[in-house]
Enzyme design. Structure first.
Site, PDB file in Angstrom:
ATOM      1  N   GLY A   1      40.214  43.269  39.213  1.00  0.00           N
ATOM      2  CA  GLY A   1      40.852  43.921  38.079  1.00  0.00           C
ATOM      3  C   GLY A   1      39.891  44.361  36.981  1.00  0.00           C
ATOM      4  O   GLY A   1      40.315  44.892  35.953  1.00  0.00           O
TER       5      GLY A   1
ATOM      6  N   ASP B   1      40.312  35.129  47.701  1.00  0.00           N
ATOM      7  CA  ASP B   1      40.761  34.120  46.723  1.00  0.00           C
ATOM      8  C   ASP B   1      42.218  33.713  46.937  1.00  0.00           C
ATOM      9  O   ASP B   1      42.561  32.530  46.835  1.00  0.00           O
ATOM     10  CB  ASP B   1      40.478  34.560  45.262  1.00  0.00           C
ATOM     11  CG  ASP B   1      40.988  35.938  44.912  1.00  0.00           C
ATOM     12  OD1 ASP B   1      41.687  36.569  45.738  1.00  0.00           O
ATOM     13  OD2 ASP B   1      40.686  36.398  43.787  1.00  0.00           O
ATOM     14  N   THR B   2      43.086  34.659  47.293  1.00  0.00           N
ATOM     15  CA  THR B   2      44.489  34.282  47.530  1.00  0.00           C
ATOM     16  C   THR B   2      44.610  33.299  48.700  1.00  0.00           C
ATOM     17  O   THR B   2      45.590  32.578  48.816  1.00  0.00           O
ATOM     18  CB  THR B   2      45.365  35.519  47.829  1.00  0.00           C
ATOM     19  OG1 THR B   2      44.867  36.165  49.012  1.00  0.00           O
ATOM     20  CG2 THR B   2      45.352  36.503  46.671  1.00  0.00           C
TER      21      THR B   2
ATOM     22  N   GLU C   1      44.125  43.398  52.464  1.00  0.00           N
ATOM     23  CA  GLU C   1      45.141  43.502  51.414  1.00  0.00           C
ATOM     24  C   GLU C   1      46.059  44.669  51.704  1.00  0.00           C
ATOM     25  O   GLU C   1      45.584  45.805  51.883  1.00  0.00           O
ATOM     26  CB  GLU C   1      44.476  43.699  50.052  1.00  0.00           C
ATOM     27  CG  GLU C   1      43.679  42.496  49.594  1.00  0.00           C
ATOM     28  CD  GLU C   1      43.031  42.734  48.244  1.00  0.00           C
ATOM     29  OE1 GLU C   1      43.654  43.342  47.358  1.00  0.00           O
ATOM     30  OE2 GLU C   1      41.869  42.319  48.090  1.00  0.00           O
TER      31      GLU C   1
ATOM     32  N   GLU D   1      42.905  47.299  50.467  1.00  0.00           N
ATOM     33  CA  GLU D   1      41.467  47.082  50.643  1.00  0.00           C
ATOM     34  C   GLU D   1      41.211  45.878  51.525  1.00  0.00           C
ATOM     35  O   GLU D   1      42.153  45.215  51.955  1.00  0.00           O
ATOM     36  CB  GLU D   1      40.744  46.974  49.298  1.00  0.00           C
ATOM     37  CG  GLU D   1      41.277  45.911  48.379  1.00  0.00           C
ATOM     38  CD  GLU D   1      40.505  45.866  47.065  1.00  0.00           C
ATOM     39  OE1 GLU D   1      39.702  46.768  46.786  1.00  0.00           O
ATOM     40  OE2 GLU D   1      40.696  44.896  46.325  1.00  0.00           O
TER      41      GLU D   1
ATOM     42  N   ARG E   1      38.048  31.661  36.046  1.00  0.00           N
ATOM     43  CA  ARG E   1      38.842  30.747  36.862  1.00  0.00           C
ATOM     44  C   ARG E   1      37.988  29.494  37.076  1.00  0.00           C
ATOM     45  O   ARG E   1      36.849  29.595  37.523  1.00  0.00           O
ATOM     46  CB  ARG E   1      39.093  31.446  38.199  1.00  0.00           C
ATOM     47  CG  ARG E   1      40.154  30.849  39.040  1.00  0.00           C
ATOM     48  CD  ARG E   1      40.138  31.493  40.411  1.00  0.00           C
ATOM     49  NE  ARG E   1      40.421  32.911  40.390  1.00  0.00           N
ATOM     50  CZ  ARG E   1      40.094  33.733  41.391  1.00  0.00           C
ATOM     51  NH1 ARG E   1      39.456  33.302  42.455  1.00  0.00           N
ATOM     52  NH2 ARG E   1      40.392  35.012  41.328  1.00  0.00           N
TER      53      ARG E   1
ATOM     54  N   SER F   1      35.803  44.609  41.098  1.00  0.00           N
ATOM     55  CA  SER F   1      36.792  43.810  41.806  1.00  0.00           C
ATOM     56  C   SER F   1      37.525  42.962  40.783  1.00  0.00           C
ATOM     57  O   SER F   1      37.182  42.968  39.600  1.00  0.00           O
ATOM     58  CB  SER F   1      36.112  42.923  42.855  1.00  0.00           C
ATOM     59  OG  SER F   1      35.105  42.157  42.239  1.00  0.00           O
TER      60      SER F   1
HETATM   61  P1  AMP Z   1      42.611  45.813  43.720  1.00  0.00           P
HETATM   62  O1  AMP Z   1      41.472  45.309  42.873  1.00  0.00           O
HETATM   63  O2  AMP Z   1      42.414  47.184  44.234  1.00  0.00           O
HETATM   64  O3  AMP Z   1      42.959  44.814  44.804  1.00  0.00           O
HETATM   65  O4  AMP Z   1      43.894  45.852  42.784  1.00  0.00           O
HETATM   66  C1  AMP Z   1      44.397  44.676  42.193  1.00  0.00           C
HETATM   67  C2  AMP Z   1      45.916  44.715  42.126  1.00  0.00           C
HETATM   68  O5  AMP Z   1      46.374  45.825  41.346  1.00  0.00           O
HETATM   69  C3  AMP Z   1      46.591  44.894  43.469  1.00  0.00           C
HETATM   70  O6  AMP Z   1      46.668  43.671  44.159  1.00  0.00           O
HETATM   71  C4  AMP Z   1      47.942  45.450  43.040  1.00  0.00           C
HETATM   72  O7  AMP Z   1      48.799  44.435  42.544  1.00  0.00           O
HETATM   73  C5  AMP Z   1      47.574  46.360  41.894  1.00  0.00           C
HETATM   74  N1  AMP Z   1      47.303  47.724  42.403  1.00  0.00           N
HETATM   75  C6  AMP Z   1      46.108  48.217  42.743  1.00  0.00           C
HETATM   76  N2  AMP Z   1      46.213  49.491  43.188  1.00  0.00           N
HETATM   77  C7  AMP Z   1      47.512  49.818  43.134  1.00  0.00           C
HETATM   78  C8  AMP Z   1      48.278  50.989  43.451  1.00  0.00           C
HETATM   79  N3  AMP Z   1      47.687  52.103  43.901  1.00  0.00           N
HETATM   80  N4  AMP Z   1      49.600  50.948  43.269  1.00  0.00           N
HETATM   81  C9  AMP Z   1      50.204  49.826  42.804  1.00  0.00           C
HETATM   82  N5  AMP Z   1      49.548  48.707  42.465  1.00  0.00           N
HETATM   83  C10 AMP Z   1      48.225  48.687  42.626  1.00  0.00           C
END
Ligand code: AMP
Length: 400
Positions: free
Chosen positions: A163, A292-293, A273, A285, A370, A161
């Site tokens: 990133g 957090d947001t 999300e 997801e 953070r 999670s």
């Molecule tokens: P996640 O951990 O899956 O919430 O991804 C973190 C962030 O990465 C998201 O909030 C988007 O900004 C970007 N992101 C994730 N997956 C995609 C996707 N398939 N296409 C475009 N941006 C993505």
């Protein structure tokens, strides 16, 4: 019925994960006279500092987790993170050795701890629009899947999670580096399995906080956010009339959120999300817990996401009133090693009377973490975001 803490009538809530979001949930539970127990894998985690009791346990260790829960026998378990041996929650919720509830349900925590569970539920069972995707276990499978989906793609460990281990991969030349990065970013022993997603060229992305409670389902106003390297860098709720999303997009977002949260079931707040595109809303997801947001709701609403979660989980009805303008949050991160100390608070508060600061009280930083968030209101989104950012920039964090 809610009893009295530390007495035989106490209503007890045990948090699995004791970070800054859990700390706010504990504070809200305390306000309702709930006896709180905070658990995490390290000592002095933020929520431990405000709970009645604390335990340091590896929550991915099924035996250790089972033993702790049997000892504490809480009325409700509130997971705050994904990295938990969720099978134990399902087992104990089913066995009912004592009247145990898992918030929102054990099944929701099992499905959402792994990107595969929730993606298959949303896309394959519920038929919701998502990015095109494939699950891969090897570099070769990743190459083939990316070729198939079309560049660019996003690669993420299924057990990750914020990133961690995630990268945007623009072409075949970047495949190996992205794969290596994913292998180091996941959690647990199954870190090699990844999801490859087609890139969604969204106009905006939102978290739609959705509360399933005794009286039905409540949708909060969309939270817009900006992500950097897969982690949230800023979030805000608009003033009425700014309406980045059309009524049709909002209705579609709420419909998606209702379908996903109904499928997960139980009582509690969920962070759904979504990517908003010209062609419609795409499910990304969901967290079956405060997001957090959603820290922005500490100033945008009279009842924050944390208070709503606490109330819903206890089986109480929920409602909240929005501040009529815009509001924003800006997380403060620090990188390095040591114990954080904060300066510049007077300057941060001087930015505007609406500014609020939360210092999380994390005992130590190793790497990037953070450690605080600034919050502000404004007549417009631009004003609120400027104030939150300026206040955050006024804070100086040192590591000793
Ligand atoms: P996640 O951990 O899956 O919430 O991804 C973190 C962030 O990465 C998201 O909030 C988007 O900004 C970007 N992101 C994730 N997956 C995609 C996707 N398939 N296409 C475009 N941006 C993505």
């Amino acid at each position: 019925m809610i009893g009295t803490p530390l007495s035989s009538s106490a209503t007890t809530a045990l948090l699995l994960g004791s970070g800054e979001l859990g700390k706010e949930v504990v504070i809200e539970l305390q306000r309702l006279g709930v006896e709180t127990v905070a658990v995490d894998r390290y000592a002095d985690a933020p929520a431990m500092q405000v709970a009645h009791r604390r335990h340091v346990v590896d929550m991915q260790d099924a035996d250790a987790l089972r033993e702790l829960l049997r000892r504490e026998r809480p009325d409700v378990v509130i997971p705050e993170i994904e990295a938990i041996a969720t099978g134990v929650l399902a087992e104990l919720e089913a066995a009912q050795e004592w009247p145990l509830r898992v918030a929102p349900t054990a099944r929701a925590t099992v499905l959402t701890m792994n990107r595969e569970g929730i993606r298959r539920l949303a896309a394959e069972e519920l038929g919701l629009p998502t990015s095109p995707y494939a699950f891969v276990d090897t570099l070769e499978e990743f190459r083939a899947a990316a070729d198939d989906l079309g560049w660019p793609v996003v690669l993420k460990p299924v057990m990750s999670s914020s990133g961690k281990g995630q990268s945007l991969v623009r072409g075949a030349d970047d495949v190996e580096a992205a794969w290596e990065f994913a292998q180091t970013g996941g959690r647990g022993s199954q870190s090699t399995r990844c999801i490859v997603e087609g890139f969604v060229a969204f106009d905006t992305e939102i978290t739609l906080l959705t509360v399933r409670h005794a009286g039905g389902t409540l949708f909060l106003d969309p939270i817009y956010h900006r992500q950097v390297d897969g982690d949230y860098a800023e979030s805000w709720q608009e003033a009425p009339g700014e309406a980045t999303m059309s009524q049709a997009q909002l209705a579609s977002a709420q419909d998606t959120a209702r379908r996903v949260t109904d499928a997960l079931g139980g009582y509690g707040l969920f962070g759904v999300e979504l990517f908003v595109t010209a062609d419609g809303v795409v499910f990304s997801e969901v967290s079956p817990r405060p997001h957090d947001t959603g820290l922005v709701t500490l100033v945008s609403q009279d009842v924050s996401e944390f208070a709503l979660h606490a109330r819903a989980v206890l089986g109480l009805p929920v409602a909240t009133t929005r501040w009529p303008g815009a509001a924003a949050s800006w997380p403060v991160k620090v990188e390095g090693h040591g114990v954080p100390a904060f300066d510049g608070l007077a300057e941060a508060y001087a930015v505007d009377p609406s500014v609020q600061v939360r210092l999380f009280g994390k005992p130590r930083v190793d790497g990037e973490r953070r450690v605080a968030v600034t919050l502000a209101r404004g007549t417009t989104t631009t004003e609120a975001r400027d104030r939150a950012r300026t206040a955050a920039q006024a804070l100086r964090v040192s590591l000793d």
